[in-house]
Scaffold this motif. Sequence first.
Motif, mmCIF file in Angstrom:
data_model
loop_
_atom_site.group_PDB
_atom_site.id
_atom_site.type_symbol
_atom_site.label_atom_id
_atom_site.label_comp_id
_atom_site.label_asym_id
_atom_site.label_seq_id
_atom_site.Cartn_x
_atom_site.Cartn_y
_atom_site.Cartn_z
ATOM 1 N N CYS A 16 0.836 -1.203 0.000
ATOM 2 C CA CYS A 16 0.000 0.000 0.000
ATOM 3 C C CYS A 16 0.870 1.253 0.000
ATOM 4 C CB CYS A 16 -0.910 0.022 1.236
ATOM 5 S SG CYS A 16 -2.328 -1.095 1.173
ATOM 6 N N GLY A 17 1.819 1.302 0.892
ATOM 7 C CA GLY A 17 2.678 2.477 1.002
ATOM 8 C C GLY A 17 3.487 2.740 -0.244
ATOM 9 N N TYR A 18 3.935 1.671 -0.888
ATOM 10 C CA TYR A 18 4.781 1.820 -2.077
ATOM 11 C C TYR A 18 4.005 2.372 -3.270
ATOM 12 C CZ TYR A 18 8.035 0.645 -5.835
ATOM 13 O OH TYR A 18 8.869 0.698 -6.923
ATOM 14 N N PHE A 19 2.779 1.885 -3.476
ATOM 15 C CA PHE A 19 2.029 2.261 -4.681
ATOM 16 C C PHE A 19 1.137 3.486 -4.491
ATOM 17 C CE2 PHE A 19 2.796 -2.310 -5.623
ATOM 18 C CZ PHE A 19 3.465 -2.149 -6.821
ATOM 19 N N LEU A 20 1.024 3.978 -3.268
ATOM 20 C CA LEU A 20 0.011 4.973 -2.948
ATOM 21 C C LEU A 20 0.211 6.330 -3.620
ATOM 22 C CD1 LEU A 20 -2.549 5.524 -1.364
ATOM 23 C CD2 LEU A 20 -1.159 5.990 0.659
ATOM 24 N N GLU A 21 1.438 6.798 -3.744
ATOM 25 C CA GLU A 21 1.671 8.162 -4.244
ATOM 26 C C GLU A 21 1.152 8.380 -5.657
ATOM 27 O OE1 GLU A 21 2.570 10.941 -2.685
ATOM 28 O OE2 GLU A 21 2.414 9.645 -0.913
ATOM 29 N N ASP A 22 1.289 7.366 -6.518
ATOM 30 C CA ASP A 22 0.984 7.551 -7.941
ATOM 31 C C ASP A 22 -0.233 6.776 -8.417
ATOM 32 O OD1 ASP A 22 3.333 9.186 -8.420
ATOM 33 O OD2 ASP A 22 4.494 7.351 -8.168
ATOM 34 N N ASN A 23 -0.924 6.109 -7.487
ATOM 35 C CA ASN A 23 -2.060 5.273 -7.874
ATOM 36 C C ASN A 23 -3.181 5.387 -6.853
ATOM 37 O OD1 ASN A 23 -0.741 3.426 -10.143
ATOM 38 N ND2 ASN A 23 0.724 3.524 -8.449
ATOM 39 N N GLU A 24 -4.375 4.949 -7.257
ATOM 40 C CA GLU A 24 -5.477 4.821 -6.311
ATOM 41 C C GLU A 24 -5.376 3.440 -5.677
ATOM 42 O OE1 GLU A 24 -10.384 4.881 -6.279
ATOM 43 O OE2 GLU A 24 -9.288 5.546 -8.071
ATOM 44 N N VAL A 25 -5.261 3.400 -4.372
ATOM 45 C CA VAL A 25 -5.064 2.136 -3.661
ATOM 46 C C VAL A 25 -6.264 1.850 -2.760
ATOM 47 C CG1 VAL A 25 -3.688 0.935 -1.911
ATOM 48 C CG2 VAL A 25 -2.543 2.222 -3.722
ATOM 49 N N ILE A 26 -6.820 0.655 -2.929
ATOM 50 C CA ILE A 26 -7.904 0.190 -2.069
ATOM 51 C C ILE A 26 -7.360 -0.926 -1.190
ATOM 52 C CG2 ILE A 26 -10.206 -0.858 -1.984
ATOM 53 C CD1 ILE A 26 -10.471 0.180 -4.955
#
Length: 326
Positions: free
Chosen positions: A23-33
Amino acid sequence: MSKIAKKKILITGGAGFIGSNLCGYFLEDNEVICLDNFSTGHYHNIQSFLLHPNFKLIEGDIRDFETCERAVLGVDFVLHEAALGSVPRSINDPITTNEVNVSGFLNMLTAARNAGVKRFIYAASSSTYGDSEKLPKIEEVIGKPLSPYAVTKYVNELYADVFSKTYSIATIGLRYFNVFGRNQDPNGAYAAVIPKFVAQFLNHESPIINGDGNFSRDFTYIDNVIQMNELAMLSDHPEAINTVYNTAFGERTTLNELVHSLKEFLAEFDPEIATVPIVYGENRVGDIPHSLASIEKAKRLLNYAPKFSMREGLKETVKWYWETRK
């Protein structure tokens, strides 16, 4: 920084150890559920994400199909980390392990298929190699499972293979080998060996090694696992999808070597830890003696190049536990 951008990513078990790191890795540039029922995950793992505009939390259980259907709406990628881990837990309670790891997996896979998800990437397990004595472990050569947990993780692979062939949903399984790192819970009856030993050392308590300490594992730092998930999302080579990969560093470490490395690194923060004695106990039921992955397939098809050796990852991990200790 993530190479994936402007995608909608569902991470099941997103409040757990591996899930929260993803979650933390992908959160900046993507919508994370993040989908989690908090049976083994923790709010504190995702606390810093809750107010982020790209983050959405769904508190729910993968055993409920309607929850799975709601979670996958409009999703590009599913990273399925939700499971009940631990060989001893599965031996003590095989029914719940099966409900979560098999029925829950099938719910998520079916919901992803129905929603037209681009790719379903799931946490497989090195336990699938079972009683195979061949080293290093090669993806195409497995033995018979040695625990209910191992059975469930193998069934996941079988379902993923059938769904990819029958329904044309792209799947990739990542056979995790003894993952460790930040956010891994040191507490509870089924805590993994590294966080458990760290917590004991920090309290000046003797860690108990099952057996004589010569069992070995391919311990794998969390950042290597994040890299493999990202590569599994990026690859469009036909041969690279609808298969499974060992997710490891490709070297084995004995439990004796592990515990002495932990003492060495922790003693830099607290010199008294160097004097804490080690205790040896009985071998644990269901444990395999040795585990070592071949990572050649991942190198060839996904361009995998693990960035952290076991000792490098262990040093980072020890530092994190020291800085976040209570």
